[in-house]
Design a protein around this motif. Structure first.
Motif, PDB file in Angstrom:
ATOM      1  N   VAL A 228     -29.524 -12.742  -8.449  1.00 12.64           N
ATOM      2  CA  VAL A 228     -29.547 -11.467  -8.777  1.00 12.64           C
ATOM      3  C   VAL A 228     -29.219 -10.458  -7.896  1.00 12.64           C
ATOM      4  N   GLU A 229     -29.209 -10.886  -6.544  1.00 15.31           N
ATOM      5  CA  GLU A 229     -28.503 -10.020  -5.446  1.00 15.31           C
ATOM      6  C   GLU A 229     -27.308 -10.262  -5.034  1.00 15.31           C
ATOM      7  N   SER A 230     -26.586  -9.655  -4.307  1.00 17.62           N
ATOM      8  CA  SER A 230     -24.936  -9.668  -3.961  1.00 17.62           C
ATOM      9  C   SER A 230     -25.182 -10.764  -2.841  1.00 17.62           C
ATOM     10  N   THR A 231     -24.934 -11.966  -2.938  1.00 22.31           N
ATOM     11  CA  THR A 231     -24.869 -13.043  -2.029  1.00 22.31           C
ATOM     12  C   THR A 231     -23.433 -13.291  -1.775  1.00 22.31           C
ATOM     13  N   PHE A 232     -23.105 -14.116  -0.623  1.00 23.14           N
ATOM     14  CA  PHE A 232     -22.087 -14.731  -0.256  1.00 23.14           C
ATOM     15  C   PHE A 232     -21.480 -15.517  -1.581  1.00 23.14           C
ATOM     16  N   TRP A 233     -22.177 -16.102  -2.240  1.00 22.28           N
ATOM     17  CA  TRP A 233     -21.750 -17.119  -3.181  1.00 22.28           C
ATOM     18  C   TRP A 233     -21.449 -16.396  -4.606  1.00 22.28           C
ATOM     19  N   LEU A 234     -22.150 -15.399  -4.623  1.00 25.04           N
ATOM     20  CA  LEU A 234     -22.037 -14.643  -6.106  1.00 25.04           C
ATOM     21  C   LEU A 234     -20.682 -13.677  -5.822  1.00 25.04           C
ATOM     22  N   ILE A 235     -20.439 -13.453  -4.820  1.00 18.16           N
ATOM     23  CA  ILE A 235     -19.289 -12.463  -4.502  1.00 18.16           C
ATOM     24  C   ILE A 235     -17.848 -13.153  -4.590  1.00 18.16           C
ATOM     25  N   LEU A 236     -18.257 -14.651  -3.915  1.00 16.05           N
ATOM     26  CA  LEU A 236     -17.086 -15.486  -3.860  1.00 16.05           C
ATOM     27  C   LEU A 236     -16.816 -15.814  -5.381  1.00 16.05           C
ATOM     28  N   VAL A 237     -17.605 -16.293  -6.183  1.00 15.80           N
ATOM     29  CA  VAL A 237     -17.373 -16.612  -7.484  1.00 15.80           C
ATOM     30  C   VAL A 237     -16.803 -15.493  -8.550  1.00 15.80           C
ATOM     31  N   TYR A 238     -17.453 -14.274  -8.145  1.00 17.97           N
ATOM     32  CA  TYR A 238     -16.966 -13.073  -9.038  1.00 17.97           C
ATOM     33  C   TYR A 238     -15.369 -12.700  -8.495  1.00 17.97           C
ATOM     34  N   GLY A 239     -14.960 -12.969  -7.239  1.00 20.52           N
ATOM     35  CA  GLY A 239     -13.868 -12.760  -6.906  1.00 20.52           C
ATOM     36  C   GLY A 239     -12.788 -13.733  -7.598  1.00 20.52           C
ATOM     37  N   LEU A 240     -13.224 -15.018  -7.310  1.00 21.95           N
ATOM     38  CA  LEU A 240     -12.347 -15.885  -7.902  1.00 21.95           C
ATOM     39  C   LEU A 240     -12.077 -15.703  -9.613  1.00 21.95           C
ATOM     40  N   PHE A 241     -12.998 -15.407 -10.431  1.00 18.00           N
ATOM     41  CA  PHE A 241     -12.817 -15.038 -11.639  1.00 18.00           C
ATOM     42  C   PHE A 241     -11.938 -13.913 -11.850  1.00 18.00           C
TER      43      PHE A 241
END
Length: 497
Positions: A228-241
């Motif tokens: 739900v929040e902009s965490t390290f893992w969320l941005i990493l996955v988003y960046g990879l995609f």
């Protein structure tokens, strides 16, 4: 606030030089292929700098410092995904497109699934580029608004037309060579800015780090598995995609693979452009953090309205105007325009190429001759440039241009990465399975994007999307891939019975 004459002269010389240099390529005798791929004459270092400059738009030059000033280095996690995406690109994507030798990134999808896949992907690409160019031109207008007090719409129109002229007339060669120059200028400008900030601190450069560390400005975000929040893992996955989409299915990048002299040169340029962005993006985040420390040390130097969160993107332009010595301000303004112009020109050229290859030659005039094709390329460049100016005007007043761009790119991308991976990884996938997967993916993207707005305050409010907006592209891509994969197995079983 008036700009010193010396700074104004530096900026105007740079603008005139870039535009004239780009236009100079229009005097060469070219075919449509030369216009879109450069005829294989371009060196790898120039193509690599062009890839880098496409990454580093004014979104990076202004929005990344604004983001770091407002919060922390969570957004830098996006850059950490680039090396992995680049490795996948040079191992699989570059050889694929070099082998196909098509100027269109979406020809491959047609060979796998039919004409509908090519149309779908190309339309999604055009929408994404319009959003990208709009965000970039809006950010270009901010420093000039701070300098002269000119209206942001006026600046957007003037700068948009300037970029459109040389991108439209010069073709891919003008784009790549001006990108190479602009990439060097923007790195130099960013380094100059860092030096000035560090040595302007009252107690020396170390004070930047002590103030920022106390405010936890160097944090990469929470490491919780929170979607739900902009965490390290969320941005990493988003960046990879996002980066896999850039390298795998983005027309801007595929054109550069084809523009290289051979596959080895294409691989070299891809590594150069992608890996150079990582330290440079770190530099931009550091500028935002350093500005936070600077204005903590000198709180009276920042106007009260710029302390508001919605004006975070304007802090760096204000510092450029008020905090830099004469001469350096002109260089920094030129750097910002270098960052924005390089990406806008790339988007204009690649969008025109998509229109010609995927629509005009495919459905309107399949046997269009060179003269006609060149006219179409020029007209398409002109139209895309004009529409992008309108989109830029719509960005005026957003809280964070970076967040707005990330959200729009997730929506407009339409999960086309999922379709590409489905065709690339699962060779037995049929057109029917892929089409159903795309329909499901579009439904998921629509629900994630629109339900928080449309369903708010209605009986459906309990069913609205609560996931972070950046997961839209992730979930859309995964939905297309997983549904297509499962249906492939299902249809295969039916066939064998």
């Amino acid at each position: 606030m008036d700009l010193p004459v010396f700074d104004l002269v530096i900026f105007l010389i740079y603008m005139a030089g870039i535009v004239l240099f780009g236009i100079s390529f229009s005097f060469r005798k070219r075919t449509a292929s030369d216009y879109t791929t450069g005829g294989g004459r371009l060196p790898s270092w120039a193509i690599g700098m062009s890839i880098f400059a496409t990454f580093v738009s004014s979104i990076s030059f202004l929005a990344l410092p604004g983001n770091a000033y407002l919060s922390n280095w969570n957004g830098f996690v996006f850059s950490l995904s680039i090396p992995l995406a680049a490795w996948i690109a040079v191992k699989y994507f570059v050889p694929l497109y070099r082998r196909l030798q098509s100027e269109s990134a979406y020809y491959y999808l047609e060979t796998r699934f039919g004409a509908w896949a090519r149309i779908y992907a190309s339309v999604c690409y055009l929408l994404t580029q319009l959003a990208r160019m709009g965000a970039i031109m809006y950010l270009l207008a901010l420093p000039m608004n701070a300098l002269f007090g000119w209206s942001i719409p006026t600046i957007i129109v003037c700068t948009g037309i300037s970029v459109m002229v040389y991108a439209m007339l010069g073709g891919i060669e003008a784009v790549i060579w001006t990108d190479a120059i602009q990439g060097i200028v923007l790195i130099g400008g960013a380094l100059l800015c860092v030096v000035v900030i560090l040595f302007s601190m009252p107690n020396g450069p170390s004070e930047v780090f002590s103030i920022a560390a106390e405010a936890d400005k160097f944090s990469l975000g929470s490491f919780d598995f929170n979607f739900v929040e902009s965490t390290f893992w969320l941005i990493l996955v988003y960046g990879l995609f996002i980066n896999l989409q850039n390298f795998g299915i983005d027309q801007s990048y595929i054109q550069r693979y084809i523009s290289a002299k051979n596959q080895k040169e294409a691989v070299k340029s891809t590594w150069l452009g992608s890996l150079l962005y990582v330290p440079v993006s770190l530099l931009f985040f550091f500028i935002g953090t350093a500005l936070y420390s600077y204005y903590q040390a000198y709180p009276d130097l920042l106007p009260a309205e710029l302390h508001l969160a919605e004006n975070a993107d304007k802090v760096f332009p204000y510092f450029i105007v008020s905090g830099l010595p004469q001469g350096v301000t002109g260089i920094l303004i030129a750097s910002i325009f270098a960052a924005g112009m390089s990406t806008v020109s790339t988007s204009i050229n690649s969008s025109a190429t998509v229109f010609l290859s995927d629509h005009y030659r495919k459905y309107i005039r399949p046997h269009a001759k060179e003269r006609e094709s060149m006219k179409v390329l020029l007209a398409a460049s002109f139209v895309m440039g004009l529409i992008s100016i309108v989109v830029a005007l719509a960005f005026n007043g957003v809280t964070s241009a970076l967040d707005a761009w990330w959200a729009l790119s997730s929506i407009f991308s339409g999960g086309i990465l999922g379709l590409f991976l489905l065709g690339f990884i699962i060779p037995k996938t049929s057109s029917k399975a892929a089409a159903i997967g795309v329909i499901c993916g579009v439904v998921v993207i629509g629900w994630m994007s629109l339900s928080p707005v449309v369903w708010q305050g209605t009986a459906l409010e309990a069913y609205q999307n609560t996931l972070h907006a950046n997961l839209t592209i992730v979930m859309g891509t995964l939905t297309i891939f997983v549904v297509g994969f499962l249906l492939t197995g299902f249809f295969s079983k039916q066939t064998n019975q």
